[in-house]
Design an enzyme around this catalytic site. Structure first.
Site, mmCIF file in Angstrom:
data_model
loop_
_atom_site.group_PDB
_atom_site.id
_atom_site.type_symbol
_atom_site.label_atom_id
_atom_site.label_comp_id
_atom_site.label_asym_id
_atom_site.label_seq_id
_atom_site.Cartn_x
_atom_site.Cartn_y
_atom_site.Cartn_z
ATOM 1 N N HIS A 93 0.748 -1.144 0.114
ATOM 2 C CA HIS A 93 -0.098 -0.066 0.003
ATOM 3 C C HIS A 93 0.892 1.326 -0.221
ATOM 4 C CE1 HIS A 93 -2.940 2.939 0.916
ATOM 5 N NE2 HIS A 93 -2.712 3.009 1.861
ATOM 6 N N HIS A 95 0.882 5.688 -0.965
ATOM 7 C CA HIS A 95 0.128 7.074 -1.276
ATOM 8 C C HIS A 95 0.805 7.679 -2.336
ATOM 9 C CE1 HIS A 95 -1.642 7.336 3.066
ATOM 10 N NE2 HIS A 95 -2.444 6.364 2.210
ATOM 11 N N ASP A 118 1.613 -4.762 -20.795
ATOM 12 C CA ASP A 118 2.551 -5.815 -20.155
ATOM 13 C C ASP A 118 2.127 -6.166 -18.764
ATOM 14 O OD1 ASP A 118 4.090 -5.820 -22.537
ATOM 15 O OD2 ASP A 118 5.536 -4.659 -21.669
ATOM 16 N N HIS A 158 -7.737 8.022 -1.784
ATOM 17 C CA HIS A 158 -6.735 7.418 -1.095
ATOM 18 C C HIS A 158 -5.426 7.109 -1.711
ATOM 19 C CE1 HIS A 158 -6.316 4.187 2.107
ATOM 20 N NE2 HIS A 158 -5.072 5.059 2.184
ATOM 21 N N TYR A 212 8.004 -13.919 -21.570
ATOM 22 C CA TYR A 212 8.776 -13.463 -20.900
ATOM 23 C C TYR A 212 9.359 -13.917 -19.709
ATOM 24 C CZ TYR A 212 11.016 -9.184 -18.995
ATOM 25 O OH TYR A 212 11.729 -8.328 -18.273
HETATM 26 ZN ZN LIG Z 1 -3.330 4.682 3.078
#
Ligand SMILES: [Zn+2]
Length: 218
Positions: A93, A95, A118, A158, A212
């Protein structure tokens, strides 16, 4: 388990290296192979203080199993993904700036670069607006990514959640997501980026994910 603690701790340096995070707002986790556990960043510890020893281990309900710190505040979202997407071995995660700018507008990043075809097999989709505190974010991630080629989702207003077969693959998806978010943003400044035909997207995705991948394991 100790290997995975080191891998997950070290991968956080990649978030810093690629400018995807500020302060402590970003996290990596990795599923413990064969067990209903994952390793994740401790909450509120700065990136240069992360070590294999201070990583925390949680069960798939997000409960702390091992560790002296409390787990990342995004742990519930990571746990929800692991519970509901058994093939996922890593979650990230961030930002990151450009991707979050698309998220702020609630706009999917259109597939206008071969590198996107890709890695993501099409657009990078937007997930719902969701508040931290329960399973809403996890549900939004899973609803959006289950059955979708994209390994990244822009959670509205977010930021980015990315997934992969392991933690490193999820970090790669987070890095690539920011890279294409920036390039498509820049392209937009001077005109309309040209779409890539679906047939060509399919061909690029298939080649990259299969041919690949076999030549050069990622
Ligand atoms: Zn966050």
């Amino acid at each position: 388990m100790n290997d995975l603690r080191k891998i997950v701790a070290d991968l956080h340096a990649e978030l810093v290296r690629y400018n995807l995070v500020v302060w402590t707002a970003g996290n990596v986790s990795g599923r413990v192979p064969g067990e209903d556990l994952f390793v994740i960043k401790p909450s509120g510890v700065s990136y240069d203080e992360l070590t294999p020893e201070n990583m925390v281990v949680c069960d798939l309900d997000g409960n702390l199993v091992e560790g002296e710190h409390s787990p990342s505040s995004d742990t519930a979202a990571h746990a929800y993904v692991y519970r509901n997407m058994p093939d996922v071995g890593g979650v990230v995660h961030t930002h990151s700036t450009y991707a979050s700018a698309w998220a702020a507008r609630g706009e999917a990043i259109p597939c206008v670069l071969t590198a996107m075809a890709d890695e993501f097999g099409g657009e990078i989709p937007v997930g719902p607006f969701a508040l931290i505190g329960d399973d809403s974010i996890g549900q939004g991630i899973v609803q959006t990514l289950k059955g979708h080629r994209s390994k990244a989702v822009l959670m509205q207003n977010h930021g980015v959640f990315s997934i992969g077969k392991d933690a490193k693959a999820a970090v790669k998806a987070a890095v690539m997501c920011e890279d294409v978010a920036r390039t498509v943003h820049v392209a937009r400044q001077l005109g309309d980026p040209l779409p890539i035909a679906q047939d060509d997207i399919d061909r690029l995705y298939d080649r990259y994910q299969n041919v690949y991948g076999q030549r050069s394991p990622r």
